[in-house]
Design a protein around this motif. Sequence first.
Motif, PDB file in Angstrom:
ATOM      1  N   GLU A 178       0.819  -1.207   0.000  1.00 49.12           N
ATOM      2  CA  GLU A 178       0.000   0.000   0.000  1.00 49.12           C
ATOM      3  C   GLU A 178       0.857   1.262   0.000  1.00 49.12           C
ATOM      4  O   GLU A 178       0.635   2.190  -0.789  1.00 49.12           O
ATOM      5  CB  GLU A 178      -0.932   0.016   1.210  1.00 49.12           C
ATOM      6  CG  GLU A 178      -1.849   1.232   1.237  1.00 49.12           C
ATOM      7  CD  GLU A 178      -2.831   1.205   2.385  1.00 49.12           C
ATOM      8  OE1 GLU A 178      -3.561   2.198   2.564  1.00 49.12           O
ATOM      9  OE2 GLU A 178      -2.871   0.187   3.116  1.00 49.12           O
ATOM     10  N   ASN A 182       1.156   4.002  -3.050  1.00 48.49           N
ATOM     11  CA  ASN A 182       0.863   5.416  -2.789  1.00 48.49           C
ATOM     12  C   ASN A 182       2.001   6.311  -3.264  1.00 48.49           C
ATOM     13  O   ASN A 182       1.782   7.352  -3.892  1.00 48.49           O
ATOM     14  CB  ASN A 182       0.608   5.639  -1.298  1.00 48.49           C
ATOM     15  CG  ASN A 182      -0.721   5.089  -0.847  1.00 48.49           C
ATOM     16  OD1 ASN A 182      -1.605   4.820  -1.658  1.00 48.49           O
ATOM     17  ND2 ASN A 182      -0.886   4.903   0.453  1.00 48.49           N
ATOM     18  N   SER A 186       2.044   8.993  -6.491  1.00 48.62           N
ATOM     19  CA  SER A 186       2.432  10.392  -6.296  1.00 48.62           C
ATOM     20  C   SER A 186       3.560  10.777  -7.253  1.00 48.62           C
ATOM     21  O   SER A 186       3.565  11.878  -7.815  1.00 48.62           O
ATOM     22  CB  SER A 186       2.869  10.618  -4.843  1.00 48.62           C
ATOM     23  OG  SER A 186       3.192  11.980  -4.620  1.00 48.62           O
ATOM     24  N   ASP A 257       2.992  12.545   5.012  1.00 43.79           N
ATOM     25  CA  ASP A 257       1.951  11.610   5.420  1.00 43.79           C
ATOM     26  C   ASP A 257       2.434  10.730   6.570  1.00 43.79           C
ATOM     27  O   ASP A 257       1.694  10.467   7.520  1.00 43.79           O
ATOM     28  CB  ASP A 257       1.538  10.748   4.230  1.00 43.79           C
ATOM     29  CG  ASP A 257       0.337   9.875   4.533  1.00 43.79           C
ATOM     30  OD1 ASP A 257      -0.698  10.415   4.977  1.00 43.79           O
ATOM     31  OD2 ASP A 257       0.413   8.653   4.346  1.00 43.79           O
ATOM     32  N   THR A 285     -11.709   6.864   8.770  1.00 46.70           N
ATOM     33  CA  THR A 285     -11.801   7.137   7.342  1.00 46.70           C
ATOM     34  C   THR A 285     -13.061   6.489   6.790  1.00 46.70           C
ATOM     35  O   THR A 285     -13.324   5.320   7.053  1.00 46.70           O
ATOM     36  CB  THR A 285     -10.578   6.546   6.608  1.00 46.70           C
ATOM     37  OG1 THR A 285      -9.414   7.124   7.161  1.00 46.70           O
ATOM     38  CG2 THR A 285     -10.650   6.848   5.130  1.00 46.70           C
ATOM     39  N   GLU A 335     -10.004   1.610  -0.408  1.00 48.17           N
ATOM     40  CA  GLU A 335      -9.417   2.747   0.279  1.00 48.17           C
ATOM     41  C   GLU A 335      -8.133   3.134  -0.437  1.00 48.17           C
ATOM     42  O   GLU A 335      -7.312   2.273  -0.748  1.00 48.17           O
ATOM     43  CB  GLU A 335      -9.111   2.389   1.745  1.00 48.17           C
ATOM     44  CG  GLU A 335      -8.702   3.570   2.600  1.00 48.17           C
ATOM     45  CD  GLU A 335      -8.521   3.172   4.050  1.00 48.17           C
ATOM     46  OE1 GLU A 335      -9.035   3.878   4.923  1.00 48.17           O
ATOM     47  OE2 GLU A 335      -7.849   2.140   4.319  1.00 48.17           O
ATOM     48  N   ASN A 336      -7.980   4.417  -0.729  1.00 53.51           N
ATOM     49  CA  ASN A 336      -6.789   4.918  -1.427  1.00 53.51           C
ATOM     50  C   ASN A 336      -6.544   4.200  -2.743  1.00 53.51           C
ATOM     51  O   ASN A 336      -5.404   3.953  -3.135  1.00 53.51           O
ATOM     52  CB  ASN A 336      -5.556   4.800  -0.524  1.00 53.51           C
ATOM     53  CG  ASN A 336      -5.681   5.624   0.739  1.00 53.51           C
ATOM     54  OD1 ASN A 336      -6.282   6.702   0.721  1.00 53.51           O
ATOM     55  ND2 ASN A 336      -5.143   5.116   1.832  1.00 53.51           N
TER      56      ASN A 336
END
Length: 378
Positions: A178, A182, A186, A257, A285, A335-336
């Motif tokens: 994960e 992420n 980015s 983060d 969340t 999620e994400n």
Amino acid sequence: MMKSICRFCLYIFIVLFLFPFSAYTQASGKKFVVVIDAGHGGKDPGAIGRIIREKNINLGIALKLGALIRENHPDVKVVYTRDRDIFVELQQRANIANRVKADLFISIHTNSATNRSAYGTETYTLGLARTEENLRVAKRENSVILLEDDFSKRYEGFDPNSTESYIMFEFLQDKHLEQSINLASSIQRQFKNSAKRVDRGVRQAGFLVLRNTGMPSVLIEVGYISNRNEEAYLASEKGQLQMAKSIYNAFCDYKSDCDRKQGAVVSRNGAKEKTDSSLQSENRTIVVTKTNSEKSSASSGSEIVYKIQIMVSPKKYGEKNSCFKGLSPVSYYRENGLYKYTYGETTDRKKLLQELPRVRKLFKDAFIISFKDGVKVK
């Protein structure tokens, strides 16, 4: 070959447990450590262009990236796998990252293709190559081991040119997937928005240099040296600096983060600030939880519902898929941008605690999560 695959999987198990460090679990007061890996080097030129070799592009961007981080983030330790034109074995690159207990590993490469018109950037995380193109890139980058002495013994018979050797990556469960995805996402956004490069997306493939690292890791292909225009751009100081700044901006977002999860935020210039009280009080969340038949599995009342999270993937799997190893019922929530798969559902947490040891025999990183009114409670 199956014996080799089993030995590979055992090695990964040892790496993940001997080096259980993560950017999300930094010890208090410990400097954040990022390892920057300039691909190829020395007797290994990487891909060869008309005016420059891949190893020189990689090193130029890596050094510029490291300089930006050191200048603006005094709380970050930068470690290079190489800072000059030398040959470093793939295993040694991973060893460096594991030895310094890195929180992040960034490997920088330059792509090449027989199709001279191919161009654009890609960022990879560890996994099984789902397309022939991804497999081609992995084979090319892994072929560097053929330059190493006694490579067959060191890599347990792994043949970088054999498709069969890559089957093992189907069975690897990357506990840092994960975070890696992420960061990769980015980086690609920054390439597109800041450097104005073509975004070819976040991908997965079986890279040996990522396989042996025990932290979130990405491998970046900054462009195609086989494309005349892209080669000229990547060979220039301006181009290398723009690419380095894009990766740096993504690093800042990732680091912020991580710090936010520890109670502080860091600006792009590295200055730490206290987290806003509204952020500190935010402890949940909102996500949508669904079964694989697309029906909601969130509780209808206000009771807390407990589940065991077993795995995370960028792909959606059917509930009968073999990757769940016979567990049923299995559901998921998103999620994400990732599918997070869970097993079981109950309001009795003690019942799941009794079940957890059995599930961990199948998924060693399984853990209990909770939902209330369709909201995941952190």
